[in-house]
Design a protein around this motif. Structure first.
Motif, PDB file in Angstrom:
ATOM      1  N   ASN A  86       0.827  -1.213   0.000  1.00 20.34           N
ATOM      2  CA  ASN A  86       0.000   0.000   0.000  1.00 20.34           C
ATOM      3  C   ASN A  86       0.858   1.257   0.000  1.00 20.34           C
ATOM      4  OD1 ASN A  86      -2.481  -1.291  -0.068  1.00 20.34           O
ATOM      5  ND2 ASN A  86      -2.708  -1.359   2.156  1.00 20.34           N
ATOM      6  N   LEU A  87       1.840   1.298   0.897  1.00 27.17           N
ATOM      7  CA  LEU A  87       2.717   2.469   0.975  1.00 27.17           C
ATOM      8  C   LEU A  87       3.537   2.611  -0.296  1.00 27.17           C
ATOM      9  CD1 LEU A  87       3.843   4.838   2.555  1.00 27.17           C
ATOM     10  CD2 LEU A  87       5.477   3.264   3.638  1.00 27.17           C
ATOM     11  N   ALA A  88       4.025   1.492  -0.824  1.00 25.13           N
ATOM     12  CA  ALA A  88       4.808   1.538  -2.061  1.00 25.13           C
ATOM     13  C   ALA A  88       3.982   2.098  -3.214  1.00 25.13           C
ATOM     14  CB  ALA A  88       5.328   0.143  -2.409  1.00 25.13           C
ATOM     15  N   SER A  89       2.712   1.721  -3.303  1.00 22.91           N
ATOM     16  CA  SER A  89       1.834   2.218  -4.360  1.00 22.91           C
ATOM     17  C   SER A  89       1.651   3.725  -4.243  1.00 22.91           C
ATOM     18  CB  SER A  89       0.473   1.517  -4.295  1.00 22.91           C
ATOM     19  OG  SER A  89       0.593   0.140  -4.570  1.00 22.91           O
ATOM     20  N   ALA A  90       1.461   4.202  -3.027  1.00 19.34           N
ATOM     21  CA  ALA A  90       1.278   5.643  -2.812  1.00 19.34           C
ATOM     22  C   ALA A  90       2.541   6.409  -3.154  1.00 19.34           C
ATOM     23  CB  ALA A  90       0.864   5.904  -1.367  1.00 19.34           C
ATOM     24  N   GLN A  91       3.675   5.909  -2.708  1.00 24.14           N
ATOM     25  CA  GLN A  91       4.946   6.572  -3.007  1.00 24.14           C
ATOM     26  C   GLN A  91       5.235   6.548  -4.505  1.00 24.14           C
ATOM     27  OE1 GLN A  91       7.437   4.155  -0.450  1.00 24.14           O
ATOM     28  NE2 GLN A  91       7.553   5.772   1.113  1.00 24.14           N
ATOM     29  N   ALA A  92       4.890   5.451  -5.149  1.00 25.29           N
ATOM     30  CA  ALA A  92       5.142   5.330  -6.583  1.00 25.29           C
ATOM     31  C   ALA A  92       4.337   6.354  -7.368  1.00 25.29           C
ATOM     32  CB  ALA A  92       4.807   3.915  -7.059  1.00 25.29           C
ATOM     33  N   TRP A  93       3.081   6.574  -6.977  1.00 25.47           N
ATOM     34  CA  TRP A  93       2.291   7.567  -7.702  1.00 25.47           C
ATOM     35  C   TRP A  93       2.853   8.963  -7.490  1.00 25.47           C
ATOM     36  CZ3 TRP A  93      -0.498   7.886 -11.745  1.00 25.47           C
ATOM     37  CH2 TRP A  93      -1.149   9.089 -12.025  1.00 25.47           C
ATOM     38  N   SER A  94       3.323   9.248  -6.296  1.00 22.54           N
ATOM     39  CA  SER A  94       3.929  10.559  -6.042  1.00 22.54           C
ATOM     40  C   SER A  94       5.143  10.779  -6.938  1.00 22.54           C
ATOM     41  CB  SER A  94       4.336  10.659  -4.566  1.00 22.54           C
ATOM     42  OG  SER A  94       4.956  11.897  -4.292  1.00 22.54           O
ATOM     43  N   MET A  95       5.971   9.755  -7.097  1.00 28.37           N
ATOM     44  CA  MET A  95       7.145   9.853  -7.964  1.00 28.37           C
ATOM     45  C   MET A  95       6.733  10.002  -9.426  1.00 28.37           C
ATOM     46  SD  MET A  95       9.358   6.834  -6.080  1.00 28.37           S
ATOM     47  CE  MET A  95      10.772   6.925  -7.170  1.00 28.37           C
ATOM     48  N   THR A  96       5.709   9.264  -9.837  1.00 31.48           N
ATOM     49  CA  THR A  96       5.219   9.343 -11.214  1.00 31.48           C
ATOM     50  C   THR A  96       4.659  10.729 -11.506  1.00 31.48           C
ATOM     51  OG1 THR A  96       4.692   6.984 -11.239  1.00 31.48           O
ATOM     52  CG2 THR A  96       3.567   8.364 -12.857  1.00 31.48           C
ATOM     53  N   GLU A  97       3.896  11.264 -10.569  1.00 31.93           N
ATOM     54  CA  GLU A  97       3.292  12.582 -10.746  1.00 31.93           C
ATOM     55  C   GLU A  97       4.359  13.671 -10.798  1.00 31.93           C
ATOM     56  OE1 GLU A  97      -0.920  14.359  -9.268  1.00 31.93           O
ATOM     57  OE2 GLU A  97       0.480  13.771  -7.693  1.00 31.93           O
ATOM     58  N   ASP A  98       5.360  13.571  -9.937  1.00 28.88           N
ATOM     59  CA  ASP A  98       6.450  14.549  -9.956  1.00 28.88           C
ATOM     60  C   ASP A  98       7.149  14.570 -11.307  1.00 28.88           C
ATOM     61  OD1 ASP A  98       5.956  15.279  -7.362  1.00 28.88           O
ATOM     62  OD2 ASP A  98       7.578  14.100  -6.481  1.00 28.88           O
ATOM     63  N   LEU A  99       7.310  13.394 -11.899  1.00 28.72           N
ATOM     64  CA  LEU A  99       8.026  13.294 -13.174  1.00 28.72           C
ATOM     65  C   LEU A  99       7.185  13.755 -14.349  1.00 28.72           C
ATOM     66  CD1 LEU A  99      10.562  12.280 -14.733  1.00 28.72           C
ATOM     67  CD2 LEU A  99       9.410  10.049 -14.884  1.00 28.72           C
ATOM     68  N   LEU A 100       5.879  13.425 -14.342  1.00 29.00           N
ATOM     69  CA  LEU A 100       5.085  13.585 -15.562  1.00 29.00           C
ATOM     70  C   LEU A 100       3.939  14.593 -15.471  1.00 29.00           C
ATOM     71  CD1 LEU A 100       4.791   9.840 -16.665  1.00 29.00           C
ATOM     72  CD2 LEU A 100       6.371  11.578 -17.508  1.00 29.00           C
ATOM     73  N   ALA A 101       3.744  15.219 -14.330  1.00 27.97           N
ATOM     74  CA  ALA A 101       2.603  16.127 -14.176  1.00 27.97           C
ATOM     75  C   ALA A 101       2.604  17.226 -15.230  1.00 27.97           C
ATOM     76  CB  ALA A 101       2.608  16.735 -12.771  1.00 27.97           C
ATOM     77  N   ALA A 102       3.780  17.782 -15.508  1.00 30.84           N
ATOM     78  CA  ALA A 102       3.854  18.869 -16.486  1.00 30.84           C
ATOM     79  C   ALA A 102       3.487  18.412 -17.890  1.00 30.84           C
ATOM     80  CB  ALA A 102       5.264  19.466 -16.490  1.00 30.84           C
ATOM     81  N   GLU A 103       3.671  17.121 -18.171  1.00 29.62           N
ATOM     82  CA  GLU A 103       3.384  16.602 -19.513  1.00 29.62           C
ATOM     83  C   GLU A 103       1.886  16.541 -19.789  1.00 29.62           C
ATOM     84  OE1 GLU A 103       6.064  16.183 -21.530  1.00 29.62           O
ATOM     85  OE2 GLU A 103       6.973  17.029 -19.715  1.00 29.62           O
ATOM     86  N   VAL A 104       1.065  16.486 -18.741  1.00 27.94           N
ATOM     87  CA  VAL A 104      -0.387  16.466 -18.937  1.00 27.94           C
ATOM     88  C   VAL A 104      -0.821  17.731 -19.654  1.00 27.94           C
ATOM     89  CG1 VAL A 104      -2.631  16.389 -17.784  1.00 27.94           C
ATOM     90  CG2 VAL A 104      -0.742  14.991 -16.922  1.00 27.94           C
ATOM     91  N   LEU A 105      -0.328  18.875 -19.191  1.00 31.69           N
ATOM     92  CA  LEU A 105      -0.658  20.150 -19.831  1.00 31.69           C
ATOM     93  C   LEU A 105       0.069  20.313 -21.159  1.00 31.69           C
ATOM     94  CD1 LEU A 105      -0.585  22.552 -16.722  1.00 31.69           C
ATOM     95  CD2 LEU A 105      -2.596  21.627 -17.906  1.00 31.69           C
ATOM     96  N   ARG A 106       1.348  19.963 -21.184  1.00 26.30           N
ATOM     97  CA  ARG A 106       2.158  20.154 -22.382  1.00 26.30           C
ATOM     98  C   ARG A 106       1.589  19.391 -23.582  1.00 26.30           C
ATOM     99  NH1 ARG A 106       7.376  21.463 -21.758  1.00 26.30           N
ATOM    100  NH2 ARG A 106       7.463  20.243 -19.825  1.00 26.30           N
ATOM    101  N   HIS A 107       1.103  18.171 -23.327  1.00 23.17           N
ATOM    102  CA  HIS A 107       0.614  17.324 -24.418  1.00 23.17           C
ATOM    103  C   HIS A 107      -0.908  17.292 -24.516  1.00 23.17           C
ATOM    104  CE1 HIS A 107       4.549  15.561 -25.490  1.00 23.17           C
ATOM    105  NE2 HIS A 107       4.819  15.710 -24.213  1.00 23.17           N
ATOM    106  N   GLY A 108      -1.588  18.102 -23.699  1.00 23.82           N
ATOM    107  CA  GLY A 108      -3.038  18.175 -23.778  1.00 23.82           C
ATOM    108  C   GLY A 108      -3.740  16.874 -23.447  1.00 23.82           C
ATOM    109  N   ILE A 109      -3.234  16.150 -22.441  1.00 26.27           N
ATOM    110  CA  ILE A 109      -3.840  14.888 -22.039  1.00 26.27           C
ATOM    111  C   ILE A 109      -5.023  15.169 -21.107  1.00 26.27           C
ATOM    112  CG2 ILE A 109      -3.439  12.696 -20.850  1.00 26.27           C
ATOM    113  CD1 ILE A 109      -0.465  12.993 -21.567  1.00 26.27           C
ATOM    114  N   ASP A 110      -6.135  14.513 -21.342  1.00 23.39           N
ATOM    115  CA  ASP A 110      -7.317  14.656 -20.497  1.00 23.39           C
ATOM    116  C   ASP A 110      -6.999  14.120 -19.107  1.00 23.39           C
ATOM    117  OD1 ASP A 110      -9.773  14.709 -19.268  1.00 23.39           O
ATOM    118  OD2 ASP A 110     -10.822  13.547 -20.817  1.00 23.39           O
ATOM    119  N   SER A 111      -6.961  14.995 -18.129  1.00 24.60           N
ATOM    120  CA  SER A 111      -6.568  14.586 -16.772  1.00 24.60           C
ATOM    121  C   SER A 111      -7.548  13.606 -16.153  1.00 24.60           C
ATOM    122  CB  SER A 111      -6.425  15.815 -15.866  1.00 24.60           C
ATOM    123  OG  SER A 111      -7.655  16.525 -15.793  1.00 24.60           O
TER     124      SER A 111
END
Length: 355
Positions: A86-111
């Protein structure tokens, strides 16, 4: 009584029955036979390639390896990782979001397609299956077959609305696996790593799409034969390609570290194998739509964030082509060349102009 995860395992003296050969017996009808053959070809790679990623003679010297490899030891590892999932899943999403959050806006991905709770839940469910398989002493090869359909459905769930969404899902899986692996002793890491590779492969690569495309071919189809000959050598090709890219780019630093670091090399080998699987899929489908729709947009989103130069991707495709020439027959290469050329042109210098 259930063993506490803090208690080290003891060697079990009981023997364990091997898996029955009938599990891998091919069905009689032609489409399922082709699908089974390709799936089995990929699964067999785990016997040859995954276990060779570490020196078996050396790992046997690690204290208590026999304990961790025993039935009780595997249960100990499984319970420990289940408690941390459970903790690993939560930490993994935080790392994923930190890396790719800006790409949602940059590439016009439906959030709305990137529901963190749903992605974490989907990831959690498949990791539970992998952990239970490990505890039940299924081989990594067998896990590749058992979990393949589930991973294929999950990939389709996210790629159908927007193929770029699979980048977030794949990163979630990758980071979750890395976090879990860091919780283990060196002996446990050596035993559990092949199971994580199975998960990574199925999430990054369109393996189920390739299996389904193979089912439409006759057994003597030149395309099917070329793909069946390519898959068993794809890991060898990937290792050689990564060796050459490292030689061509000494000292290069990616987002995760240098090219010769263990983490980056593992990811790089997986990516070269991923390109080869897409090459197989294009060959079986007779077009490059899967690359246009899935692979290319995914690379455009991920590689800049991971600090992977397009020049390195171009070098990778060039070296991969030469390695395939050395591994496959002229007949097989004649079948593959049109799609290899199309793949190379899509990632050419004409498309990516770097300063």
């Amino acid at each position: 009584m259930t063993r506490s995860a803090s208690t080290p395992p003891q060697t079990a003296s009981t023997s364990h029955p091997s898996e029955t050969p009938s599990d891998d017996r091919p069905p009689t009808d032609k489409p399922k036979s082709n699908l089974h053959t390709l799936a089995a070809t990929w699964a067999r790679k785990y016997i040859v390639s995954v276990t060779s990623d570490y020196d078996e003679a050396q790992i046997k010297k690690i204290d208590r390896l026999a304990n961790y490899a025993s039935s009780e030891g595997r249960q100990y590892t499984t319970e420990k990782l289940m408690q941390r999932l459970n903790l690993a899943s939560a930490q993994a999403w935080s790392m994923t979001e930190d890396l790719l959050a800006a790409e949602v806006l940059r590439h016009g991905i439906d959030s709305s397609l990137l529901d963190p709770w749903q992605i974490a839940a989907d990831s959690h469910q498949l990791f539970e299956k992998a952990l239970l398989a490990y505890g039940d002493e299924l081989t990594a090869q067998r896990l590749s077959v058992v979990i393949g359909d589930d991973c294929g459905r999950l990939r389709q769930k996210y790629t159908d609305p927007d193929p770029r969404a699979i980048g977030f899902v794949s990163m979630q899986f990758h980071h979750t696996g890395k976090i879990l692996l860091d919780q283990l002793s060196p002996a446990e890491q050596g035993l559990f790593s092949p199971y994580l590779k199975v998960m990574d492969d199925h999430m990054y690569m369109p393996l189920q799409d390739a299996y389904q495309a193979a089912a439409a071919h006759d057994p003597d189809s030149p395309e099917l034969i070329a793909v069946q000959n390519l898959l068993p050598v794809s890991s060898r090709v990937a290792h050689r390609v990564c060796d050459q890219i490292h030689r061509l780019n000494p000292g290069y630093q990616t987002y995760s570290g240098s090219l010769n670091s263990s983490e980056v090399r593992t990811s790089s080998i997986r990516d070269v194998e991923m390109f080869q699987v897409y090459l197989c899929l294009c060959t079986l489908e007779g077009n490059v739509s899967s690359v246009q729709r899935q692979l290319f947009p995914l690379c455009v989103m991920l590689y800049p964030r991971l600090k992977v130069k397009w020049q390195m991707v171009q070098e990778m495709l060039q070296v991969m082509g030469w390695e395939l020439y050395g591994q496959l027959s002229p007949t097989d290469m004649t079948v593959l060349i049109p799609y290899l050329q199309a793949l190379t042109e899509m990632f050419s210098t004409d498309v990516f102009q770097e300063s």
